[in-house]
Scaffold this motif. Structure first.
Motif, PDB file in Angstrom:
ATOM      1  N   THR A   1     -21.866  22.239   1.016  1.00  0.00           N
ATOM      2  CA  THR A   1     -20.440  22.469   1.227  1.00  0.00           C
ATOM      3  C   THR A   1     -20.228  23.890   1.760  1.00  0.00           C
ATOM      4  O   THR A   1     -21.179  24.630   2.006  1.00  0.00           O
ATOM      5  CB  THR A   1     -19.667  22.276  -0.078  1.00  0.00           C
ATOM      6  N   THR A   2     -18.970  24.263   1.952  1.00  0.00           N
ATOM      7  CA  THR A   2     -18.607  25.589   2.456  1.00  0.00           C
ATOM      8  C   THR A   2     -18.233  26.482   1.285  1.00  0.00           C
ATOM      9  O   THR A   2     -17.484  26.055   0.394  1.00  0.00           O
ATOM     10  CB  THR A   2     -17.412  25.473   3.419  1.00  0.00           C
TER      11      THR A   2
ATOM     12  N   GLY B   1     -15.867  25.223  -1.570  1.00  0.00           N
ATOM     13  CA  GLY B   1     -14.824  24.407  -0.963  1.00  0.00           C
ATOM     14  C   GLY B   1     -15.001  22.916  -1.071  1.00  0.00           C
ATOM     15  O   GLY B   1     -14.133  22.163  -0.638  1.00  0.00           O
TER      16      GLY B   1
ATOM     17  N   TYR C   1     -14.157  20.845   1.943  1.00  0.00           N
ATOM     18  CA  TYR C   1     -14.844  21.490   3.068  1.00  0.00           C
ATOM     19  C   TYR C   1     -16.337  21.273   2.887  1.00  0.00           C
ATOM     20  O   TYR C   1     -16.965  21.848   1.982  1.00  0.00           O
ATOM     21  CB  TYR C   1     -14.519  22.982   3.114  1.00  0.00           C
TER      22      TYR C   1
ATOM     23  N   SER D   1     -20.906  26.969   6.461  1.00  0.00           N
ATOM     24  CA  SER D   1     -20.172  28.076   7.081  1.00  0.00           C
ATOM     25  C   SER D   1     -21.095  28.878   7.979  1.00  0.00           C
ATOM     26  O   SER D   1     -22.309  28.884   7.800  1.00  0.00           O
ATOM     27  CB  SER D   1     -19.549  28.984   6.017  1.00  0.00           C
TER      28      SER D   1
ATOM     29  N   GLY E   1     -15.705  27.722   9.059  1.00  0.00           N
ATOM     30  CA  GLY E   1     -16.174  26.547   8.331  1.00  0.00           C
ATOM     31  C   GLY E   1     -16.704  25.435   9.218  1.00  0.00           C
ATOM     32  O   GLY E   1     -16.539  24.254   8.876  1.00  0.00           O
TER      33      GLY E   1
ATOM     34  N   ASP F   1     -14.813  22.131  10.076  1.00  0.00           N
ATOM     35  CA  ASP F   1     -13.569  22.220   9.308  1.00  0.00           C
ATOM     36  C   ASP F   1     -12.655  23.338   9.803  1.00  0.00           C
ATOM     37  O   ASP F   1     -11.546  23.493   9.278  1.00  0.00           O
ATOM     38  CB  ASP F   1     -13.867  22.427   7.822  1.00  0.00           C
TER      39      ASP F   1
ATOM     40  N   ILE G   1     -10.973  28.928   7.431  1.00  0.00           N
ATOM     41  CA  ILE G   1     -10.432  28.857   6.075  1.00  0.00           C
ATOM     42  C   ILE G   1     -10.047  30.265   5.640  1.00  0.00           C
ATOM     43  O   ILE G   1     -10.842  31.204   5.763  1.00  0.00           O
ATOM     44  CB  ILE G   1     -11.470  28.268   5.102  1.00  0.00           C
TER      45      ILE G   1
ATOM     46  N   SER H   1      -6.030  26.603   5.623  1.00  0.00           N
ATOM     47  CA  SER H   1      -7.054  26.423   6.647  1.00  0.00           C
ATOM     48  C   SER H   1      -6.398  25.932   7.928  1.00  0.00           C
ATOM     49  O   SER H   1      -5.253  25.486   7.930  1.00  0.00           O
ATOM     50  CB  SER H   1      -8.119  25.427   6.189  1.00  0.00           C
TER      51      SER H   1
ATOM     52  N   GLN I   1      -7.657  23.847  11.631  1.00  0.00           N
ATOM     53  CA  GLN I   1      -8.650  23.263  12.529  1.00  0.00           C
ATOM     54  C   GLN I   1      -8.049  23.152  13.924  1.00  0.00           C
ATOM     55  O   GLN I   1      -7.150  22.339  14.148  1.00  0.00           O
ATOM     56  CB  GLN I   1      -9.097  21.883  12.058  1.00  0.00           C
TER      57      GLN I   1
END
Length: 411
Positions: A50-51, A72, A76, A80, A94, A97, A100, A115, A117
Motif C-alpha cells: 500500500t501507500t 493508506g 491507496y 509511492s 501515490g 492513485d 495525496i 487526494s 487523481q
C-alpha cells in the motif's frame, strides 16, 4: 539504511530501519527537513504494498526514531514514488492513485487531508495508467510528473480540494509507438527541467502554469518507438548545484549526466560518468558540496525494461567544476562600462549603436548573472541584488558583432 560518509571513499552503515519498523512497507524516497526525515513508503513494483508515509527523528543519525506511520491501505494501494514537504503539509506521489495530501504539523500524528487523481486518459499515447512520480512546488502550484500522463500543474492553495490548472506534453513528441514518461522535475526561476524517459531532457517555461510552453529539448539518444528497450540512456532524477548553474541528471544506462544550464535556452553537456552498456544503471541522484551520490538499481530479474542492470547500491563521486570565461570570440570592440553612482546598476556606451543588442553580465567564474536587451547607444541597466565584485560585460549586436568591457560593482 544510514551511511557515515565522513570518509567518502569508505561509507560505513550506522543504522537501518527494518521493514517491520516501517509497517512492512518498502522505503522508496526520502525528504529531510531539519531533524525530521519524511519517508515515502510502499514498493510501487509490488502489487501487495500500500501507500504510506513515515516520519523519522534523525537528530542523532545513529539512533533514528520513528515518530509516526500513515498507511493508506485499503484506499491507496499503489505504493509511492516521492514525498515533498510544504510547510506542515506532506504531498505523496501515490502512483496510479495520484497525489495525496497529509497534515504533518504534528509529526507524531499524521492525518490525511485529501487526494487528487489527474485525468488518466490524457494524452493517451500509451495503454497503461499514468503514475504520480516527480513533483516540485512553487507557491500554490504543484508540478507533477505524471509518467505517461506527462506534466500537470495542480492548484494546492486548498490541499483538501486540489485541482488541475494546466497540462503539458512535448509538442514534438516522437513517432507512434514511442512511450512517453515524465519522471522528475526541478524548478529554477520560471523554468522547469524535466527528465523525459529515454527521450532526454526538456526545459519548459512555467511563468504561466495554465499555459506551459517548451523552451528547449535535448534528445541525446534519438528516441523512437523501437528504441525503448535497450536505449543507451534513460533520464530519471535530477538536482541542481552551483547556484542552479549545473544540472545533475541520472541517466540510467548512461548513469550520470551534468549539464550547464546557465542559459536555459541552450543546456550543454558539461561532464558526467557516462558508460552505456556496462550493466550498471542509476536512478536516484543528489549533490552536496564536492560530492555526488547515485543510487543504482538491480533489475536483472525483471523483463521488458528499457535498461538492464545487475548491480544495486550506492556510488559516491567527487567532482569539481572547470571554469571558463564564457566570452565568445572574436571581439570586435571594447565596450565602455561604468558603475552607476546613483544606484546598483551600470551605464553602457555602445560602440555599435544600430538596432537591438543583448547585454550579458558574467561573473569571474564565467557564469551569466544578468541578461537583457538594449536599443540605444547610451543605456543604464539596473542590477538589483547583484553581489559586489568584478564582472565582464558583453554586448552582442543583432548582426552578430561582439563588444566586451569590464566593470567593478561596489557595495
Amino acid at each position: 539504511m544510514e551511511l557515515d560518509i565522513s570518509d567518502p571513499s569508505q561509507p560505513i552503515p550506522v543504522d537501518t530501519l527494518t521493514l517491520g519498523e516501517l509497517d512492512g512497507l518498502n522505503a522508496m524516497n526520502v525528504e529531510q527537513v531539519g531533524p525530521l526525515l519524511y519517508v515515502a513508503l510502499g514498493g510501487f513494483d509490488d502489487s501487495t504494498q500500500t501507500t504510506g508515509l513515515a516520519i523519522v527523528e534523525v537528530s542523532d543519525p545513529t539512533q533514528p526514531v520513528v515518530l509516526d506511520i500513515w498507511n493508506g491501505g485499503p484506499a491507496y494501494t499503489a505504493g509511492s514514488a516521492i514525498v515533498l514537504i510544504d510547510g506542515g503539509i506532506a504531498y505523496l506521489g501515490g502512483m496510479t492513485d495520484g497525489v495525496i495530501a497529509l497534515n504533518v504539523f504534528d509529526p507524531g500524528n499524521i492525518q490525511e487531508i485529501g487526494s487528487f487523481q489527474p485525468d488518466p486518459t490524457w494524452p493517451g499515447i500509451v495503454n497503461y495508467l499514468p503514475n504520480a512520480r516527480g513533483m516540485a512546488i512553487d507557491g500554490d502550484v504543484l508540478y507533477l510528473c505524471y509518467d505517461a500522463g506527462a506534466l500537470r500543474a495542480i492548484d494546492i492553495s486548498t490541499p483538501g480540494s486540489m485541482s488541475q490548472i494546466g497540462q503539458y506534453i512535448n509538442p514534438d513528441h516522437p513517432p507512434l509507438f514511442t512511450p512517453n514518461a515524465y519522471n522528475n522535475i526541478t524548478l529554477v526561476g520560471t523554468k522547469a527541467y524535466i527528465s523525459y524517459d529515454y527521450c532526454g531532457l526538456e526545459v519548459v517555461d512555467i511563468s504561466d502554469p495554465t499555459n506551459i510552453t517548451q523552451v528547449a529539448w535535448l534528445n541525446p539518444w534519438n528516441c523512437f518507438g523501437l528504441s525503448w528497450l535497450g536505449s543507451d540512456g534513460h533520464t530519471n532524477e535530477l538536482v541542481t548545484a552551483m547556484g542552479d548553474s549545473l544540472l545533475f541528471v541520472s541517466g540510467a544506462d548512461s548513469e550520470l549526466l551534468i549539464y550547464n544550464i546557465t542559459d536555459p535556452m541552450l543546456p550543454a553537456l558539461a561532464g558526467g560518468h557516462i558508460v552505456p552498456n556496462d550493466t550498471a544503471v542509476a536512478w536516484g541522484v543528489d549533490a552536496h558540496g564536492g560530492l555526488v551520490v547515485s543510487c543504482y538499481l538491480n533489475n536483472s530479474v525483471l523483463l521488458g525494461q528499457p535498461y538492464y542492470s545487475n548491480f544495486g547500491g550506492v556510488v559516491i563521486y567527487a567532482w569539481s567544476p572547470q571554469f571558463a570565461t564564457g566570452i565568445e570570440a572574436p571581439v570586435e570592440a571594447m565596450l565602455s562600462v561604468v558603475a552607476d553612482p546613483s544606484g546598483h546598476g551600470i551605464v553602457i556606451d555602445r560602440p555599435m549603436s544600430d538596432g537591438q543588442a543583448e547585454v550579458r553580465l558574467l561573473d569571474m567564474n564565467g557564469r551569466c548573472v544578468h541578461r537583457s536587451a538594449i536599443n540605444c547607444a547610451h543605456a543604464r541597466i539596473d542590477l538589483p541584488g547583484t553581489a559586489p565584485g568584478t564582472y565582464v560585460v558583453t554586448l552582442r549586436g543583432s548582426d552578430g558583432t561582439l563588444a566586451v568591457g569590464k566593470v567593478l560593482l561596489v557595495p
